[in-house]
Write an enzyme that holds these catalytic residues in place. Structure first.
Site: not given
Lengths: 271, 232, 640
Positions: C41, C44-45, C267, C285, C332, C427, C437, C443
């Site tokens: 992967g 970001l991570a 969301h 967003s 959320r 994630e 979350r 992020l």
């Protein structure tokens, strides 16, 4: 720019799609009729539907690149009626909706065509050349953990905003696909300008632009002839002014690196 | 890579050279036009001007050499770039679509080639004077100076031929067209352009190119129309 | 039964991480290059981990199924990233970010993990700014912030509406730099299809080249999975179409525990569904809630009216009414369920009745259209593209959609799963968000794990291992895993079925959304647990996968992913059924307060449920890790 809510009248189109079984195999156009098209459907959703139909008939579905389907990952890459990402302005293929077409339209779907983007299958091309360009210099060398406090280097808002305009590039390659010469200048210009506009990017500015352009040239892209087809199809509306900036940066870097004094220890490094 | 190597081998280097040599040639054709327009003044003027240029001697040859070098580089790179650009898209699109590339920009190679052909003819006709060695003999007595080459009559003689004039008008037309893309484009290549002044620049380019064409075309037309005649 | 030791270090909360860093084992610089690490992967991570580990000197192999690491779905995060910088001088602190995140997660995350996340959040911003991420700035040149759901301070950093893309491009640039230097061997178009465990340790993966179809074995001294969440189990979600759970699911089948799969985030601000051809839902967003006001008509009969014709007095700004202190910025899960209740009352808007208004007319009056355009212009454009409506003039219609999964592979404090040598980041793990979350925290977690946690903790594991996993690929475990993959491929291609893969994915999605979506019940979950195995049987009997194994074959790719989703969906429902409480993203209708809020049962369910695979056809084992709150009191989460 208020658009009328279109009536949900279903319609029919014909897709004329480039089919090519593999990188070396010859390709050709094949026609697929599509009925009951809903104007609120996205173009890629229509391809999904057509593909399911082909599968059920025992044919191989059309391979096409796609992922986020919200215009940010840069994966989708169809040339539709000769225009990368199709009709519309400032959108990626996945953001194209069938309401842009009319009943009876013949829609010609091709891959992005360039020597530097070899076709892998049908509409899928290999855009690894972009990664190679990035690996040559599209970064600021900062080791994880070595960064100073984020607010220790102020960035004028105007510069940050302009850098953001350039950084909006999603790396889809439409600029290459649209350019009569398959040039990657808009992509490279966006990357070079983004980092070159930030104070953090200054130390490597010259080295970056020279290395990235060299890699771009080696990948087999054509040259910029200032026709601006690239910015006309860019899904993020990145302006070709960044190409002028790239040219300027490159010229400056060429002369600076030629005439700037160099430390005698430069080759040694810290032991 | 060294500086010259980078300039001649990298894509942007080539474009920088195209732009620089283009700028020099642009300067030359502009100056050349201004000089030529003296044909509308008494013969004294243009002949004195011609004499002034010829009397530069070695300097004239240096300038000619420089212009020639620029021309060769411009030409050589144009050929290279065109070949590279063709190779960059080996398989053409089934549907060709142009978003905003101007026709002038797409015909640069072709307009350039015609201009080149004309240039060769033009040099042969007026500079080397092939076929008309007598033009080298004619002299003109300057009012307060020596007898010099009669440029004025040479021009009138040259443009008395309809076919020469037509070729000339077509060529300067294509050169104007070439410049209409080139003038704006060279500033982009040199990195001196952005959208804030593009509009003005494009306006200037259009006005310049029309002016360039009309003023150039006026010379053979004036000769053919009898407005400019051989002096005694 | 799996051993689930959290390995949380002792000591005061604020000192745990610092102390842990000084106490764990190190690998000396000269030895680092002897160790090979596989990172799967490049979101970001993944990319931050691969880049940082290579910087340290490890030899890293990075596998991505995308054609470029820059395409991972982290790129789509719009709103921002939280950090306890307190640049606004509004009272923020590491402790407050810790507390907000823990409370936002409805007290179902590990205290120590969350505190560490809050601590390193400040380093992330420094790191990203140094990489040249074009964060939004004030005129003075310093960083700008905005506020986000679930917080009363402005601590969210952002880059126009593309924060995820800009942060990912930052991490991607760091990764590219290391690829250029030879520190990372990058494998694009390469999908991990199995995990190889040798002598109880994760030692490699089996990979299919998506272009040539070649199946290859790759060994390493440790395997890091950073493959994202499993939200596409619902078919329709805000995830990218290709986002999948295959890597974590195959690891699960190799013995890694999957924790809290039922914690799924819905969301609140997505564009409503328009038809059954729909392939994905687009998120708007959450930052829109800063200036937009959410409402539905007070009267059912107004629901189909043009919103402009509904008088101010007839509008119900229900979030502001029910949650006066947080208003439109309620977390959320809270705002998603509120929207659902409004629609259930028949007050939902739009053609389907499944939508609520998000109205900017007040903001436009207050700030002027240019200011609104500057803040949200690209979001308004997205909305216009999809719906052909102009949100500057008429309110947006929004509806909740599956967006994030808090559950994931179980990991200890070092981010290592119960299989030694298998690390899980971002994630894909379950660690930091508890049952819900907060916005702008994904992020933060992805980058925290990749830049600032794994580089330390992986050394602690490797220091105890002899390097040299390179020689392992001939072992029987690799052969067996490869045969597994080949057999599955052959089974798909030789199946003489009648339905395309998408048919089953859609049906699975319907079952999941209906029975295991925003509100769950025992009866519904039990029904789902009947329907999913039946669907699974039908899938294997009747799926039609055309083409061959040795070319680019997108149907084949999708078939494997959907096969895994079907199994994962079943586990998700099982987890939801056994968790007899409501918390965060898991809402059981039987367990709610009179006002419709989550009713937790800390006594019985104040733990992590980590499911352990028991073999084909066997009911998985539910292991638990108790959540021992040393410093915080589990209290009722209230946003009123």
């Amino acid at each position: 720019m208020v658009a009328e809510k279109p009536s949900k009248k279903l319609f029919s189109v014909t897709l004329r799609v480039w089919r090519q079984p593999g990188p070396a195999a010859p390709g050709k156009f094949v026609e697929y009729p599509a009925a009951n098209v809903n104007p609120d459907m996205s173009f890629l959703e229509l391809l999904d539907v057509v593909n399911d139909g082909l599968t059920v008939k025992g044919e191989e579905p059309i391979a096409f690149a796609h992922d986020c389907r919200e215009g940010i990952c840069g994966t989708c890459s169809c040339t539709i009626n000769g225009k990368p990402h199709g009709p519309g302005h400032g959108i990626a293929t996945c953001q194209l909706y069938m309401r842009s077409f009319q009943d009876g339209d013949v829609i010609v779907v091709e891959p992005f065509r360039a020597k530097a983007f070899p076709i892998q299958r049908d509409l899928v091309t290999d855009r690894a050349a972009f990664d190679k360009i990035q690996q040559a210099g599209g970064f600021i060398s900062v080791r994880t953990g070595a960064a100073p406090d984020a607010n220790s280097i102020p960035v004028p808002k105007e510069d940050a905003d302009l850098a953001m305009d350039a950084a909006a590039c999603i790396g889809c390659g439409a600029c290459v696909a649209a350019c009569k010469n398959a040039s990657a200048m808009l992509f490279v210009a966006a990357k070079v300008s983004h980092l070159g506009l930030m104070p953090q990017g200054q130390p490597e500015r010259d080295r970056r632009v020279l290395a990235m352009v060299q890699t771009m040239d080696a990948a087999g892209f054509g040259n910029c002839t200032n026709q601006y087809e690239c910015s006309a199809v860019c899904p993020k509306n990145i302006t070709h002014d960044f190409i002028a900036r790239l040219n300027r940066d490159y010229a400056k870097a060429l002369f600076r690196t030629r005439f700037k004094p160099v430390s005698g220890a430069a080759a040694g490094g810290a032991g | 890579m060294n500086l010259l190597g980078s300039l001649f081998q990298s894509s942007i280097g080539k474009k920088l050279l195209m732009a620089f040599t283009g700028l020099v040639l642009f300067g030359f054709v502009t100056g050349h036009l201004i000089g030529n327009l003296q044909i509308f003044l008494p013969p004294e003027k243009i002949n004195a001007y011609g004499h002034m240029l010829e009397s530069l001697g070695a300097v004239l040859w240096l300038i000619r050499l420089f212009l020639f070098a620029c021309l060769v580089i411009h030409l050589w790179l144009a050929i290279q770039l065109t070949l590279e650009n063709r190779a960059a898209r080996p398989v053409a699109y089934g549907v060709e679509h142009t978003n905003r590339a101007t026709l002038a920009s797409r015909l640069m190679a072709r307009s350039g080639l015609v201009v080149l052909a004309f240039l060769l003819f033009h040099l042969a006709q007026f500079t080397v004077r092939i076929g008309h060695p007598e033009w080298s003999e004619h002299t003109y007595q300057l009012a307060n100076g020596p007898a010099v080459r009669d440029v004025y009559n040479m021009v009138v003689h040259g443009f008395s031929s309809v076919s020469v004039s037509v070729f000339y008008i077509i060529a300067v037309g294509l050169l104007s067209y070439h410049l209409s893309h080139g003038v704006v484009s060279l500033l982009q290549s040199l990195g001196l352009k952005n959208e804030r002044w593009t509009r003005g620049l494009e306006g200037f380019a259009v006005a310049y190119c029309w002016g360039y064409f009309l003023l150039n075309a006026a010379i053979p037309l004036a000769v053919l129309g009898g407005f400019v005649q051989l002096h005694s | 039964m799996a051993k689930l030791e959290s390995k949380t270090p002792a000591g005061p909360l604020a000192d745990k991480w610092q102390r842990h860093k000084t106490e764990i084992k190190l690998v000396n610089p000269a030895n680092k290059r002897k160790y090979e690490i596989i990172v799967v992967g490049a979101g970001l991570a993944g990319s931050s981990a691969a880049a940082t580990l290579a910087e340290l000197g490890y030899r890293v192999k990075n596998f991505v199924f995308h054609d470029s690491p820059r395409r991972a779905h982290s790129i789509a995060a719009q709103g921002g990233i939280n950090a306890a910088k307190n640049y606004q001088n509004d009272g923020d602190s590491v402790h407050r970010l810790f507390y907000d995140t823990l409370k936002g997660g409805d007290y179902r995350a590990r205290e120590a993990n969350v505190h560490r996340l809050a601590e390193v959040s400040v380093n992330i911003i420094d790191q990203c700014a140094a990489q040249g991420v074009p964060f939004a700035r004030e005129y003075g040149g310093l960083l700008a912030n905005r506020s986000f759901g679930g917080a009363q301070v402005s601590r969210t950093f952002y880059a126009r509406g593309q924060t995820g893309q800009q942060l990912l491009l930052g991490a991607y640039s760091a990764l590219s730099r290391m690829v250029g230097q030879g520190g990372v061997e990058l494998h694009t178009n390469s999908e991990m299809l199995d995990l190889v465990v040798v002598d109880g340790h994760a030692k490699g993966i089996i990979v299919r080249d998506l272009i040539t179809g070649a199946i290859t074995r790759h060994s390493a001294d440790a395997v890091v999975l950073a493959t994202g969440g499993y939200g596409n189990v619902f078919n329709l979600s805000t995830y990218a179409r290709q986002s999948n759970a295959t890597a974590i699911w195959r690891a699960y089948k190799r013995g890694a525990c999957l924790a809290n799969p039922c914690y799924t985030q819905i969301h609140p601000t997505c564009i409503p569904v328009s038809g059954d051809y729909q392939s994905k839902l687009t998120l708007m967003s959450e930052s829109l809630r800063n200036d937009g006001r959410i409402w539905v008509p007070k009267k059912k009969e107004d629901a189909k009216k043009n919103p402009a014709d509904i008088a101010e007095a007839d509008r119900d700004y229900y979030l502001e009414r029910i949650y006066p202190s947080f208003g439109n910025l309620a977390p959320r899960d809270v705002s998603s369920r509120a929207a659902m209740r409004m629609c259930e009352e028949g007050r939902g808007v739009g053609e389907t009745g499944l939508g609520v208004y998000l109205d900017f007319s007040d903001a436009i009056k207050r700030l002027g259209e240019p200011a609104v355009r500057e803040r949200y212009g690209n979001l308004f454009d997205i909305y216009h593209e999809i719906t052909a409506e102009n949100a500057y003039q008429t309110p947006m219609r929004i509806f909740p959609a599956v967006h994030y999964t808090m559950g994931g592979l179980w990991v200890d404090y070092n981010l290592m799963s119960n299989i030694p040598g298998l690390f899980v980041l971002g994630e894909a793990n379950f660690s930091d968000h508890g049952a819900n979350r907060l916005g702008a925290s994904a992020l933060m977690q992805g980058l925290a794990d990749g830049y600032f946690v794994i580089p330390y903790t992986i050394g602690d594991y490797l220091a105890g291992q002899k390097p040299g996993a390179k020689t392992l690929t001939d072992r029987a475990e690799f052969t067996q895993a490869e045969q597994n993959v080949t057999a599955m491929t052959q089974r798909f291609l030789s199946n003489k079925g009648k339905q395309p893969v998408s048919h089953y994915h859609k049906r699975l999605g319907k079952i999941m959304w209906e029975h295991c979506g925003m509100a769950r019940t025992r009866a519904g979950l039990e029904a789902a647990l009947q329907k999913i195995p039946a669907l699974r049987a039908e899938f294997w009997a009747d799926v039609l996968v055309p083409g061959s194994a040795d070319t680019l074959n997108q149907s084949l790719e999708q078939a494997g992913r959907v096969a895994d989703f079907i199994e994962l969906g079943e586990l998700l429902c099982r987890d939801a059924l056994t968790r007899e409480e409501s918390c965060g993203g898991h809402f059981r209708e039987e367990y709610q307060h009179p006002d419709g809020e989550c009713k937790r049962d800390d006594e019985k369910f104040g733990h992590v449920a980590a499911w352990e695979y028991q073999g084909e056809g066997q009911t998985p084992l539910r292991n638990t890790e108790p959540l021992n709150y040393e410093f915080t009191k589990m209290s009722v989460r209230s946003y009123k």
